[in-house]
Design a protein around this motif. Sequence first.
Motif, PDB file in Angstrom:
ATOM      1  N   UNK A 198       0.803  -1.217   0.000  1.00 22.02           N
ATOM      2  CA  UNK A 198       0.000   0.000   0.000  1.00 22.02           C
ATOM      3  C   UNK A 198       0.836   1.267   0.000  1.00 22.02           C
ATOM      4  N   UNK A 199       2.030   1.202   0.577  1.00 22.25           N
ATOM      5  CA  UNK A 199       2.877   2.403   0.654  1.00 22.25           C
ATOM      6  C   UNK A 199       3.817   2.518  -0.540  1.00 22.25           C
ATOM      7  N   UNK A 200       3.748   1.573  -1.459  1.00 22.12           N
ATOM      8  CA  UNK A 200       4.595   1.605  -2.656  1.00 22.12           C
ATOM      9  C   UNK A 200       4.228   2.826  -3.502  1.00 22.12           C
ATOM     10  N   UNK A 201       5.205   3.618  -3.947  1.00 22.55           N
ATOM     11  CA  UNK A 201       4.892   4.833  -4.705  1.00 22.55           C
ATOM     12  C   UNK A 201       4.485   4.588  -6.160  1.00 22.55           C
ATOM     13  N   UNK A 202       4.360   3.351  -6.573  1.00 21.81           N
ATOM     14  CA  UNK A 202       4.056   3.063  -7.978  1.00 21.81           C
ATOM     15  C   UNK A 202       2.675   3.582  -8.365  1.00 21.81           C
ATOM     16  N   UNK A 203       2.505   3.786  -9.682  1.00 26.50           N
ATOM     17  CA  UNK A 203       1.309   4.422 -10.226  1.00 26.50           C
ATOM     18  C   UNK A 203       0.033   3.696  -9.847  1.00 26.50           C
ATOM     19  N   UNK A 204       0.056   2.358  -9.832  1.00 25.00           N
ATOM     20  CA  UNK A 204      -1.168   1.595  -9.573  1.00 25.00           C
ATOM     21  C   UNK A 204      -1.792   1.962  -8.235  1.00 25.00           C
ATOM     22  N   UNK A 266      -1.712   5.515 -18.174  1.00 28.52           N
ATOM     23  CA  UNK A 266      -3.110   5.943 -18.113  1.00 28.52           C
ATOM     24  C   UNK A 266      -4.084   4.956 -18.751  1.00 28.52           C
ATOM     25  N   UNK A 267      -3.599   4.112 -19.654  1.00 31.18           N
ATOM     26  CA  UNK A 267      -4.498   3.315 -20.473  1.00 31.18           C
ATOM     27  C   UNK A 267      -5.400   2.392 -19.645  1.00 31.18           C
ATOM     28  N   UNK A 268      -4.820   1.533 -18.838  1.00 33.97           N
ATOM     29  CA  UNK A 268      -5.625   0.560 -18.099  1.00 33.97           C
ATOM     30  C   UNK A 268      -6.554   1.220 -17.078  1.00 33.97           C
ATOM     31  N   UNK A 269      -6.068   2.166 -16.241  1.00 29.54           N
ATOM     32  CA  UNK A 269      -7.020   2.809 -15.318  1.00 29.54           C
ATOM     33  C   UNK A 269      -8.113   3.582 -16.043  1.00 29.54           C
ATOM     34  N   UNK A 270      -7.788   4.139 -17.218  1.00 29.06           N
ATOM     35  CA  UNK A 270      -8.809   4.840 -18.007  1.00 29.06           C
ATOM     36  C   UNK A 270      -9.859   3.866 -18.513  1.00 29.06           C
ATOM     37  N   UNK A 271      -9.413   2.690 -18.973  1.00 25.67           N
ATOM     38  CA  UNK A 271     -10.355   1.676 -19.446  1.00 25.67           C
ATOM     39  C   UNK A 271     -11.240   1.177 -18.310  1.00 25.67           C
ATOM     40  N   UNK A 272     -10.629   0.955 -17.153  1.00 28.67           N
ATOM     41  CA  UNK A 272     -11.400   0.457 -16.018  1.00 28.67           C
ATOM     42  C   UNK A 272     -12.507   1.425 -15.628  1.00 28.67           C
ATOM     43  N   UNK A 273     -12.230   2.700 -15.715  1.00 24.10           N
ATOM     44  CA  UNK A 273     -13.203   3.701 -15.306  1.00 24.10           C
ATOM     45  C   UNK A 273     -14.125   4.169 -16.415  1.00 24.10           C
ATOM     46  N   UNK A 274     -13.992   3.596 -17.602  1.00 20.95           N
ATOM     47  CA  UNK A 274     -14.772   4.087 -18.743  1.00 20.95           C
ATOM     48  C   UNK A 274     -16.085   3.343 -18.907  1.00 20.95           C
ATOM     49  N   UNK A 275     -17.077   4.029 -19.411  1.00 18.46           N
ATOM     50  CA  UNK A 275     -18.370   3.425 -19.711  1.00 18.46           C
ATOM     51  C   UNK A 275     -18.232   2.390 -20.821  1.00 18.46           C
ATOM     52  N   UNK A 276     -17.322   2.663 -21.765  1.00 20.80           N
ATOM     53  CA  UNK A 276     -17.107   1.746 -22.890  1.00 20.80           C
ATOM     54  C   UNK A 276     -16.676   0.371 -22.393  1.00 20.80           C
ATOM     55  N   UNK A 277     -15.752   0.350 -21.432  1.00 24.46           N
ATOM     56  CA  UNK A 277     -15.250  -0.923 -20.909  1.00 24.46           C
ATOM     57  C   UNK A 277     -16.373  -1.690 -20.218  1.00 24.46           C
ATOM     58  N   UNK A 278     -17.215  -0.980 -19.459  1.00 27.63           N
ATOM     59  CA  UNK A 278     -18.333  -1.637 -18.796  1.00 27.63           C
ATOM     60  C   UNK A 278     -19.323  -2.201 -19.803  1.00 27.63           C
ATOM     61  N   UNK A 279     -19.528  -1.487 -20.905  1.00 28.49           N
ATOM     62  CA  UNK A 279     -20.439  -1.980 -21.937  1.00 28.49           C
ATOM     63  C   UNK A 279     -19.899  -3.234 -22.609  1.00 28.49           C
TER      64      UNK A 279
END
Length: 290
Positions: A198-204, A266-279
């Motif tokens: 949890x304290x790892x500074x990585x982007x995820x 940005x690609x994967x977190x953007x996909x996860x949060x996108x309506x397109x991915x949910x569809x």
Amino acid sequence: LHEKGIIDLEKSVLHYLPCLSKRNKEAFEKIKLYHLLSHSSGIPPHAYTLDVERGVLPFDLCDKFEPLVEENSIGNHFYQNAFFALIEHVIEQATGKTFIQSMKEELIFPLGMNSVVFDHESYVKNENYAVPHCWNKKRKEYEVAPFKKKYYNATSAGGICMSSSDMWQWIRALLGYRKDVISEAVLNLAFHKYADTDTDPRTVNRWPGVSNVHYGLGWRIVEYKGVELYYHSGYVDEFRAEILIDPSNNTGIFSVFNCTNSYANKLIPSLLGSLTFQKVIESFEEKEEH
């Protein structure tokens, strides 16, 4: 190999790597094989990475690793490619075969991943291969970068190349479609939470919706909006890769880039949060119902 009883993740690394017992035996006796594979052995982050990038074999660094470990740091997560790559020598000791030979026999051939190569010469012999690019600040454009041969001496840490179609075979196996090769028990072992990051500074850790992150055996286990995801990324000499497994939605994503760029983070977190991915997920669910 663990499932077959050839190696034992609960055994000390000294059982397979007696070279580590010369000066700090007491500490290394407490480091289990699962510590090595989950980057929780207590070795400081990225120790001797530069040596690996200069072509030194990880096994030849054993003497340097010994003074780095303190008993109270074992179990803490520090990302460490050089020490991690000692798994290759462990497998060679346990099987009597090279790491690459074991990889081919246990995973590559059974999964039909015919494009996989482990050296630069084989990579460039392919008729269709990616070339690295770098950003030219003066010209403000990408240009072809020279090939480098880093990490082929540490195969497990970044020296494996394959095609997109073979990556899909790998993702299918990780989603549980190839239990004849990778059993459910092995997948559960790989995705077990061995270390808190949890304290790892990585982007995820900064993705919107992420509540906590752990590390398994070579995987980051990400809790995203109450759903458990398995993720990793990698970068070597202008090549970048991202992979995410969402078993609850029976979905896998991977992206590969042959240049350094801001989109990779940005690609994967953007996909996860996108309506397109949910569809997309909903469309798969509808097809399964019908």
